[in-house]
Enzyme design. Sequence first.
Site, PDB file in Angstrom:
ATOM      1  CG  ASP A  72      38.035 -44.390   0.333  1.00  0.00           C
ATOM      2  OD1 ASP A  72      38.009 -45.556   0.794  1.00  0.00           O
ATOM      3  OD2 ASP A  72      37.010 -43.685   0.228  1.00  0.00           O
ATOM      4  CG  ASP A  82      36.126 -46.992   9.809  1.00  0.00           C
ATOM      5  OD1 ASP A  82      36.693 -46.225  10.602  1.00  0.00           O
ATOM      6  OD2 ASP A  82      34.937 -47.340   9.946  1.00  0.00           O
ATOM      7  CG  PHE A 117      33.132 -39.187   8.641  1.00  0.00           C
ATOM      8  CD1 PHE A 117      32.950 -40.559   8.574  1.00  0.00           C
ATOM      9  CD2 PHE A 117      32.755 -38.409   7.554  1.00  0.00           C
ATOM     10  CE1 PHE A 117      32.398 -41.153   7.442  1.00  0.00           C
ATOM     11  CE2 PHE A 117      32.196 -38.993   6.423  1.00  0.00           C
ATOM     12  CZ  PHE A 117      32.023 -40.363   6.371  1.00  0.00           C
ATOM     13  CG  ASP A 136      30.725 -39.744  -0.538  1.00  0.00           C
ATOM     14  OD1 ASP A 136      31.456 -40.714  -0.262  1.00  0.00           O
ATOM     15  OD2 ASP A 136      29.497 -39.844  -0.694  1.00  0.00           O
TER      16      ASP A 136
HETATM   17  P1  IMP Z   1      35.430 -50.406   6.570  1.00  0.00           P
HETATM   18  O1  IMP Z   1      34.805 -51.567   5.869  1.00  0.00           O
HETATM   19  O2  IMP Z   1      34.774 -50.140   7.889  1.00  0.00           O
HETATM   20  O3  IMP Z   1      36.929 -50.509   6.683  1.00  0.00           O
HETATM   21  O4  IMP Z   1      35.049 -49.117   5.770  1.00  0.00           O
HETATM   22  C1  IMP Z   1      35.703 -48.688   4.673  1.00  0.00           C
HETATM   23  C2  IMP Z   1      34.831 -47.740   3.904  1.00  0.00           C
HETATM   24  O5  IMP Z   1      34.050 -46.907   4.765  1.00  0.00           O
HETATM   25  C3  IMP Z   1      35.674 -46.781   3.106  1.00  0.00           C
HETATM   26  O6  IMP Z   1      35.946 -47.290   1.834  1.00  0.00           O
HETATM   27  C4  IMP Z   1      34.800 -45.562   3.031  1.00  0.00           C
HETATM   28  O7  IMP Z   1      33.875 -45.690   1.958  1.00  0.00           O
HETATM   29  C5  IMP Z   1      34.002 -45.577   4.300  1.00  0.00           C
HETATM   30  N1  IMP Z   1      34.600 -44.696   5.320  1.00  0.00           N
HETATM   31  C6  IMP Z   1      35.141 -45.057   6.498  1.00  0.00           C
HETATM   32  N2  IMP Z   1      35.584 -43.997   7.183  1.00  0.00           N
HETATM   33  C7  IMP Z   1      35.335 -42.929   6.392  1.00  0.00           C
HETATM   34  C8  IMP Z   1      35.605 -41.511   6.546  1.00  0.00           C
HETATM   35  O8  IMP Z   1      36.172 -41.027   7.534  1.00  0.00           O
HETATM   36  N3  IMP Z   1      35.200 -40.730   5.509  1.00  0.00           N
HETATM   37  C9  IMP Z   1      34.597 -41.217   4.375  1.00  0.00           C
HETATM   38  N4  IMP Z   1      34.345 -42.516   4.200  1.00  0.00           N
HETATM   39  C10 IMP Z   1      34.713 -43.370   5.199  1.00  0.00           C
END
Ligand code: IMP
Length: 189
Positions: free
Chosen positions: A102, A105, A154, A161
């Site tokens: 989705d 980040d 966010f 969610d």
């Molecule tokens: P990463 O490992 O930091 O890239 O995080 C990825 C995961 O963090 C995504 O699959 C989401 O589950 C969650 N995430 C990061 N940013 C958001 C946001 O803005 N809204 C909702 N979930 C997020």
Amino acid sequence: MTHPPRHPPFRVLLSRDQILRRTQELARQITADAGAEPLCLVVVIEGARTFARQLQQLLPGQPPLHEVRASSYSGTESTGVVQLAVGRDVPCRGRDVLLLEDIVDTGRTVHALRRHFLANGATSCRIATLLSKPSRRVVPVELDYTGFEIPDEFVLGFGMDLDGRYRELPEIVIYEAEVERAFQAASAH
Ligand code: IMP
């Protein structure tokens, strides 16, 4: 009779129409790039399920979706530690894996998953993400297909969610604690 809104009036970042149109474009690119063998589609649940189902419908032969679970968030904060749960039944050996996410980040989740699938015999592992927040990247990751690059906010809705809330919103909105608090206070009266 007008009904009161059921959700706080968060600002809409991407409408359902914008998301659907972009998903169609991604499906066309993915199809053009795919080899003769069907892709092994892997969706990172829960958040990417809505995007993944939409995309799956648009791919030739509608390849089955395999699910993996990854979590790294507590509320609106990244913990920096990715917990993966990948079932033994994901048939990645000798296959071209396409990971459906989705939102990317910090990049830790897709980095860990790509490493996992390549270590477990996948021929390749590409990444398709609906959203990317480039300014938040900690781990450099190459994203093969990106729906939208968004600022460091966010976001919620279209499957995403906040501790289980707002996943069902049809569009993608920007979460603001203030807006939520004001809405809850008004609803209590
Ligand atoms: P990463 O490992 O930091 O890239 O995080 C990825 C995961 O963090 C995504 O699959 C989401 O589950 C969650 N995430 C990061 N940013 C958001 C946001 O803005 N809204 C909702 N979930 C997020």
